[in-house]
Design a protein around this motif. Structure first.
Motif, PDB file in Angstrom:
ATOM      1  N   UNK A  88      39.239  47.852  44.633  1.00 11.55           N
ATOM      2  CA  UNK A  88      39.315  48.868  43.574  1.00 11.55           C
ATOM      3  C   UNK A  88      40.751  49.392  43.459  1.00 11.55           C
ATOM      4  N   UNK A  89      41.119  49.816  42.247  1.00 13.82           N
ATOM      5  CA  UNK A  89      42.413  50.462  42.042  1.00 13.82           C
ATOM      6  C   UNK A  89      43.409  49.554  41.348  1.00 13.82           C
ATOM      7  N   UNK A  90      44.288  50.163  40.583  1.00 16.93           N
ATOM      8  CA  UNK A  90      45.256  49.434  39.756  1.00 16.93           C
ATOM      9  C   UNK A  90      46.078  48.427  40.554  1.00 16.93           C
ATOM     10  N   UNK A  91      46.457  48.782  41.769  1.00 14.34           N
ATOM     11  CA  UNK A  91      47.350  47.925  42.553  1.00 14.34           C
ATOM     12  C   UNK A  91      46.678  46.651  43.034  1.00 14.34           C
ATOM     13  N   UNK A  92      45.353  46.667  43.146  1.00 15.63           N
ATOM     14  CA  UNK A  92      44.663  45.544  43.763  1.00 15.63           C
ATOM     15  C   UNK A  92      43.829  44.708  42.795  1.00 15.63           C
ATOM     16  N   UNK A  93      43.333  45.324  41.731  1.00 15.68           N
ATOM     17  CA  UNK A  93      42.357  44.627  40.902  1.00 15.68           C
ATOM     18  C   UNK A  93      42.940  43.397  40.208  1.00 15.68           C
ATOM     19  N   UNK A  94      44.152  43.495  39.694  1.00 20.41           N
ATOM     20  CA  UNK A  94      44.742  42.344  39.002  1.00 20.41           C
ATOM     21  C   UNK A  94      44.884  41.151  39.941  1.00 20.41           C
ATOM     22  N   UNK A  95      45.376  41.393  41.139  1.00 17.99           N
ATOM     23  CA  UNK A  95      45.523  40.295  42.093  1.00 17.99           C
ATOM     24  C   UNK A  95      44.164  39.723  42.482  1.00 17.99           C
ATOM     25  N   UNK A  96      43.168  40.602  42.585  1.00 16.65           N
ATOM     26  CA  UNK A  96      41.824  40.140  42.929  1.00 16.65           C
ATOM     27  C   UNK A  96      41.291  39.190  41.861  1.00 16.65           C
ATOM     28  N   UNK A  97      41.505  39.523  40.596  1.00 17.78           N
ATOM     29  CA  UNK A  97      41.061  38.654  39.500  1.00 17.78           C
ATOM     30  C   UNK A  97      41.817  37.328  39.538  1.00 17.78           C
ATOM     31  N   UNK A  98      43.131  37.395  39.709  1.00 13.63           N
ATOM     32  CA  UNK A  98      43.930  36.161  39.762  1.00 13.63           C
ATOM     33  C   UNK A  98      43.502  35.281  40.935  1.00 13.63           C
ATOM     34  N   UNK A  99      43.169  35.903  42.048  1.00  9.60           N
ATOM     35  CA  UNK A  99      42.711  35.133  43.217  1.00  9.60           C
ATOM     36  C   UNK A  99      41.376  34.456  42.942  1.00  9.60           C
ATOM     37  N   UNK A 100      40.464  35.170  42.261  1.00 14.78           N
ATOM     38  CA  UNK A 100      39.168  34.565  41.919  1.00 14.78           C
ATOM     39  C   UNK A 100      39.357  33.397  40.955  1.00 14.78           C
ATOM     40  N   UNK A 101      40.227  33.559  39.979  1.00 13.82           N
ATOM     41  CA  UNK A 101      40.512  32.472  39.044  1.00 13.82           C
ATOM     42  C   UNK A 101      41.056  31.252  39.784  1.00 13.82           C
ATOM     43  N   UNK A 102      41.938  31.502  40.734  1.00 10.02           N
ATOM     44  CA  UNK A 102      42.529  30.416  41.511  1.00 10.02           C
ATOM     45  C   UNK A 102      41.475  29.718  42.363  1.00 10.02           C
ATOM     46  N   UNK A 103      40.644  30.509  43.031  1.00  9.46           N
ATOM     47  CA  UNK A 103      39.615  29.908  43.886  1.00  9.46           C
ATOM     48  C   UNK A 103      38.601  29.110  43.066  1.00  9.46           C
ATOM     49  N   UNK A 104      38.247  29.637  41.898  1.00  8.94           N
ATOM     50  CA  UNK A 104      37.265  28.965  41.058  1.00  8.94           C
ATOM     51  C   UNK A 104      37.885  27.867  40.191  1.00  8.94           C
ATOM     52  N   UNK A 105      39.187  27.727  40.276  1.00  5.84           N
ATOM     53  CA  UNK A 105      39.909  26.665  39.569  1.00  5.84           C
ATOM     54  C   UNK A 105      39.637  26.710  38.063  1.00  5.84           C
TER      55      UNK A 105
END
Length: 291
Positions: A88-105
């Motif tokens: 949660x939070x502005x600093x973490x959410x964007x990276x979390x989404x990018x990481x999920x996109x990367x993992x899910x290819x």
């Protein structure tokens, strides 16, 4: 016959399959590939995962191999993932989404949900939860506008959490994924979400992975016998017939196939019987303590 063609338009116009394949607790490359193979063969075109399920990488690899097998493109499948409470939070959410996109290819997700209204490592009664929810949602709105997320929504949100969100959001949640079944029907929340144009999607439709109380309920079994269907099919159809999405999961190919064969209609008597069970029991985590 499967119900793979049953879709609904979300409040932003995106078409979402009403029946998805859930992957909670399913881990390991060989098992993920096996169950997704069975799911795609059976007609599922929606896959539900989350960061905390720890299987996004395996799902991404499996789909890379399986989509060509079934002559499918990325656009033919609807993929949902969710934000971990610790992100949660502005600093973490964007990276979390990018990481999920990367993992899910994948370059985009069809739906991304805030998994839990509370933030990790913060007390459920702390006002920081509200502040972090606001930061998180506003960043998700940006990610949707950038095309990385086709739709955004929430999970385990109460009416109070949603009303708070409405006060500052410019994009309404498309989906609220919550525990919902005849032992915990959440009737008021369903009415509220429907009024606000939010699709309710049920998880734990069969009563949760650690309890068989709903499956063994004599009233539910009586309806299944009367309708000539399995208990699982009855419970899933009960939700679908109320325009509530479902995401059944199984590691058994026959059950995977069975759970999407929902092209029947429950009688009004059966619907009434299931909707008026005396048991009121929640089987999964409870957001009522989160402010």
């Amino acid at each position: 016959m499967a119900c793979s063609s049953l879709t609904i338009a979300l409040n932003n116009g995106v078409q979402m399959p009403m029946i998805g394949f859930g992957t909670f607790t399913i881990q390991g490359q060989s098992l993920i590939t096996k169950v997704l193979d069975a799911a795609l063969a059976s007609g599922y075109r929606s896959i539900d995962t989350a960061c905390v399920y720890r299987n996004e990488t395996e799902i991404g690899k499996a789909l890379k191999d399986l989509l060509p097998k079934y002559k499918l493109q990325r656009s033919d499948v609807f993929i949902t993932s969710k934000l971990a409470p610790s992100d949660h939070g502005k600093e973490r959410v964007r990276q979390a989404v990018l990481d999920s996109l990367n993992r899910l290819n994948t370059p985009y997700l069809d739906l991304y949900l805030i998994h839990w209204p509370g933030a990790g490592r913060i007390a459920s009664q702390s006002p920081s939860n509200k502040n972090l929810r606001i930061e998180t949602w506003l960043e998700l709105e940006k990610l949707q506008k950038e095309g990385k997320l086709r739709s955004i929504g929430v999970s385990n949100f109460l009416e109070s959490h949603l009303k708070e969100l409405f006060a500052f959001c410019t994009i309404k949640p498309a989906v609220n994924q919550v525990e919902l079944h005849p032992h915990f029907p959440q009737k008021e929340l369903v009415v509220f979400c429907r009024r606000e144009g939010i699709l309710v999607q049920a998880y734990s439709s069969l009563g949760g992975h650690s309890s068989h109380l709903l499956l063994a309920d004599p009233a539910v079994q009586k309806v299944a016998k009367k309708e000539g269907k399995t208990v699982s099919q009855i419970l899933l159809r009960w939700a679908l017939q109320q325009q509530i999405g479902v995401i059944p999961k199984s590691t058994h190919s026959e059950r995977i196939k069975e759970n999407i064969r929902l092209d029947f209609t429950l009688s009004s008597e059966s619907m009434s019987a299931l909707s008026s069970l005396k048991t009121n029991q929640k089987y999964a985590w409870d957001p009522r303590s989160v402010v």
